[in-house]
Write a protein that holds these residues in place. Structure first.
Motif, mmCIF file in Angstrom:
data_model
loop_
_atom_site.group_PDB
_atom_site.id
_atom_site.type_symbol
_atom_site.label_atom_id
_atom_site.label_comp_id
_atom_site.label_asym_id
_atom_site.label_seq_id
_atom_site.Cartn_x
_atom_site.Cartn_y
_atom_site.Cartn_z
ATOM 1 N N ARG A 7 0.867 -1.175 0.000
ATOM 2 C CA ARG A 7 0.000 0.000 0.000
ATOM 3 C C ARG A 7 0.902 1.223 0.000
ATOM 4 N NH1 ARG A 7 -3.606 0.957 5.116
ATOM 5 N NH2 ARG A 7 -1.781 2.170 5.719
ATOM 6 N N VAL A 8 0.676 2.135 -0.935
ATOM 7 C CA VAL A 8 1.586 3.259 -1.104
ATOM 8 C C VAL A 8 0.852 4.601 -1.113
ATOM 9 C CG1 VAL A 8 3.293 1.884 -2.382
ATOM 10 C CG2 VAL A 8 1.536 3.129 -3.649
ATOM 11 N N SER A 9 1.586 5.617 -0.706
ATOM 12 C CA SER A 9 1.121 6.994 -0.893
ATOM 13 C C SER A 9 1.419 7.429 -2.319
ATOM 14 C CB SER A 9 1.840 7.929 0.076
ATOM 15 O OG SER A 9 1.562 7.574 1.403
ATOM 16 N N GLY A 10 2.452 6.811 -2.891
ATOM 17 C CA GLY A 10 2.841 7.063 -4.265
ATOM 18 C C GLY A 10 3.976 6.132 -4.637
ATOM 19 N N ALA A 11 4.128 5.871 -5.932
ATOM 20 C CA ALA A 11 5.196 4.990 -6.416
ATOM 21 C C ALA A 11 5.501 5.334 -7.869
ATOM 22 C CB ALA A 11 4.780 3.520 -6.295
ATOM 23 N N SER A 12 6.730 5.003 -8.265
ATOM 24 C CA SER A 12 7.114 5.266 -9.653
ATOM 25 C C SER A 12 8.170 4.262 -10.108
ATOM 26 C CB SER A 12 7.662 6.687 -9.813
ATOM 27 O OG SER A 12 8.861 6.837 -9.068
ATOM 28 N N VAL A 13 8.295 4.153 -11.420
ATOM 29 C CA VAL A 13 9.303 3.305 -12.041
ATOM 30 C C VAL A 13 10.107 4.174 -13.001
ATOM 31 C CG1 VAL A 13 9.723 1.338 -13.571
ATOM 32 C CG2 VAL A 13 7.882 1.226 -11.885
ATOM 33 N N THR A 14 11.437 4.089 -12.871
ATOM 34 C CA THR A 14 12.338 4.826 -13.749
ATOM 35 C C THR A 14 13.206 3.834 -14.501
ATOM 36 O OG1 THR A 14 12.378 6.667 -12.184
ATOM 37 C CG2 THR A 14 14.161 6.584 -13.803
ATOM 38 N N VAL A 15 13.324 4.024 -15.819
ATOM 39 C CA VAL A 15 14.177 3.195 -16.669
ATOM 40 C C VAL A 15 15.115 4.130 -17.424
ATOM 41 C CG1 VAL A 15 14.241 1.576 -18.599
ATOM 42 C CG2 VAL A 15 12.393 1.414 -16.917
ATOM 43 N N ALA A 16 16.405 3.886 -17.312
ATOM 44 C CA ALA A 16 17.426 4.686 -18.000
ATOM 45 C C ALA A 16 17.246 6.185 -17.740
ATOM 46 C CB ALA A 16 17.420 4.382 -19.494
ATOM 47 N N GLY A 17 16.938 6.524 -16.481
ATOM 48 C CA GLY A 17 16.808 7.921 -16.099
ATOM 49 C C GLY A 17 15.485 8.569 -16.423
ATOM 50 N N GLU A 18 14.556 7.839 -17.033
ATOM 51 C CA GLU A 18 13.261 8.389 -17.409
ATOM 52 C C GLU A 18 12.147 7.707 -16.620
ATOM 53 O OE1 GLU A 18 10.264 8.391 -21.257
ATOM 54 O OE2 GLU A 18 12.410 8.133 -21.598
ATOM 55 N N VAL A 19 11.278 8.506 -15.998
ATOM 56 C CA VAL A 19 10.123 7.951 -15.288
ATOM 57 C C VAL A 19 9.153 7.412 -16.337
ATOM 58 C CG1 VAL A 19 8.179 8.440 -13.762
ATOM 59 C CG2 VAL A 19 10.399 9.502 -13.326
ATOM 60 N N VAL A 20 8.900 6.100 -16.282
ATOM 61 C CA VAL A 20 8.019 5.468 -17.272
ATOM 62 C C VAL A 20 6.638 5.170 -16.712
ATOM 63 C CG1 VAL A 20 9.935 4.487 -18.600
ATOM 64 C CG2 VAL A 20 8.901 3.150 -16.747
ATOM 65 N N ALA A 21 6.499 5.233 -15.383
ATOM 66 C CA ALA A 21 5.199 4.970 -14.769
ATOM 67 C C ALA A 21 5.196 5.581 -13.378
ATOM 68 C CB ALA A 21 4.936 3.469 -14.675
ATOM 69 N N SER A 22 4.037 6.097 -12.968
ATOM 70 C CA SER A 22 3.899 6.599 -11.606
ATOM 71 C C SER A 22 2.431 6.587 -11.214
ATOM 72 C CB SER A 22 4.486 8.001 -11.469
ATOM 73 O OG SER A 22 3.747 8.927 -12.227
ATOM 74 N N ILE A 23 2.222 6.454 -9.895
ATOM 75 C CA ILE A 23 0.863 6.489 -9.353
ATOM 76 C C ILE A 23 0.866 7.314 -8.071
ATOM 77 C CG2 ILE A 23 0.172 4.254 -10.326
ATOM 78 C CD1 ILE A 23 0.454 3.116 -7.404
ATOM 79 N N GLY A 24 -0.328 7.728 -7.688
ATOM 80 C CA GLY A 24 -0.543 8.343 -6.391
ATOM 81 C C GLY A 24 -0.941 7.252 -5.410
ATOM 82 N N PRO A 25 -1.822 7.554 -4.473
ATOM 83 C CA PRO A 25 -2.231 6.560 -3.481
ATOM 84 C C PRO A 25 -2.841 5.316 -4.135
ATOM 85 C CG PRO A 25 -2.960 8.750 -2.836
ATOM 86 C CD PRO A 25 -2.431 8.864 -4.240
ATOM 87 N N GLY A 26 -2.443 4.160 -3.619
ATOM 88 C CA GLY A 26 -2.957 2.901 -4.152
ATOM 89 C C GLY A 26 -2.064 1.752 -3.793
ATOM 90 N N LEU A 27 -1.835 0.869 -4.759
ATOM 91 C CA LEU A 27 -1.017 -0.321 -4.547
ATOM 92 C C LEU A 27 0.089 -0.428 -5.586
ATOM 93 C CD1 LEU A 27 -3.658 -3.151 -3.860
ATOM 94 C CD2 LEU A 27 -2.153 -2.037 -2.191
ATOM 95 N N LEU A 28 1.288 -0.718 -5.100
ATOM 96 C CA LEU A 28 2.376 -1.173 -5.957
ATOM 97 C C LEU A 28 2.358 -2.689 -5.827
ATOM 98 C CD1 LEU A 28 5.079 -1.067 -7.559
ATOM 99 C CD2 LEU A 28 6.213 -0.846 -5.346
ATOM 100 N N VAL A 29 2.280 -3.396 -6.948
ATOM 101 C CA VAL A 29 2.253 -4.855 -6.923
ATOM 102 C C VAL A 29 3.414 -5.394 -7.739
ATOM 103 C CG1 VAL A 29 0.919 -6.932 -7.432
ATOM 104 C CG2 VAL A 29 -0.260 -4.866 -6.661
ATOM 105 N N LEU A 30 4.302 -6.119 -7.057
ATOM 106 C CA LEU A 30 5.376 -6.841 -7.729
ATOM 107 C C LEU A 30 4.776 -8.159 -8.198
ATOM 108 C CD1 LEU A 30 8.198 -6.206 -5.113
ATOM 109 C CD2 LEU A 30 7.606 -4.829 -7.127
ATOM 110 N N VAL A 31 4.978 -8.507 -9.463
ATOM 111 C CA VAL A 31 4.319 -9.653 -10.092
ATOM 112 C C VAL A 31 5.373 -10.628 -10.603
ATOM 113 C CG1 VAL A 31 2.742 -10.373 -11.931
ATOM 114 C CG2 VAL A 31 2.455 -8.119 -10.857
ATOM 115 N N GLY A 32 5.310 -11.860 -10.118
ATOM 116 C CA GLY A 32 6.224 -12.895 -10.587
ATOM 117 C C GLY A 32 5.466 -14.127 -11.030
ATOM 118 N N PHE A 33 5.961 -14.768 -12.077
ATOM 119 C CA PHE A 33 5.342 -15.998 -12.575
ATOM 120 C C PHE A 33 6.318 -17.138 -12.418
ATOM 121 C CE2 PHE A 33 3.143 -12.592 -14.759
ATOM 122 C CZ PHE A 33 1.822 -12.949 -14.532
#
Length: 157
Positions: A7-33
């Motif tokens: 459960r997060v107040s906010g989260a983001s993903v950066t690839v090669a110095g560029e933010v490619v995804a971000s959210i405000g309050p909600g869920l960050l879910v790590l997904v593995g198969f």
């Protein structure tokens, strides 16, 4: 399939110095198969049950501060990040083995389908990392609240 919900107040993903995804309050879910998750797993009832659990777990506070509300009820956002390391086996030696993880081509297809399932359920509220990329994941874990879901626990139910 293994999921780590934070459960997060906010989260983001950066690839090669560029933010490619971000959210405000909600869920960050790590997904593995895992290797047991076949190519059709994302269309099956077990995957659907896990996804519904993500949406419906009452892990957000109500007006009284009790954990009584779900992601769906709060209108929070969802950030999905692929993470094969959830299948690390660390019993022997010092180097984790990832042989229990799904093959990259299978996992990529499953992850893409899982993201699409989420986007259909929560239009405009889903962001995702980049499969296979070296990502920097930033988050503010609210609570903190962290929950682990494993398909093996649901298959026996």
């Amino acid at each position: 399939m293994r999921l780590v919900l934070q459960r997060v107040s906010g989260a983001s993903v950066t690839v090669a110095g560029e933010v490619v995804a971000s959210i405000g309050p909600g869920l960050l879910v790590l997904v593995g198969f895992g290797g047991e998750d076949g190519p059709d797993f994302a269309e099956g009832p077990l995957c659907r049950a896990l996804f519904e659990k993500v949406l419906d777990l009452r892990i957000f506070p109500d007006a009284a501060g009790k954990l009584n509300l779900s992601l769906r009820e709060t209108g929070g956002e969802l950030l999905l990040v692929s993470q094969f390391t959830l299948y690390a086996a660390c019993r022997k030696g010092r180097r984790p083995s990832f042989s229990d993880a799904a093959a990259p081509d299978v996992a990529a297809a499953l992850y893409a389908r899982f993201v699409e399932l989420a986007r259909r359920a929560l239009p405009g509220k889903v962001a995702s990392g980049v499969f296979g990329a070296d990502m920097d994941v930033a988050l503010v874990n609210r609570g903190p609240v962290t929950i682990v879901l494993d398909s093996r626990d649901f298959a026996a139910s």
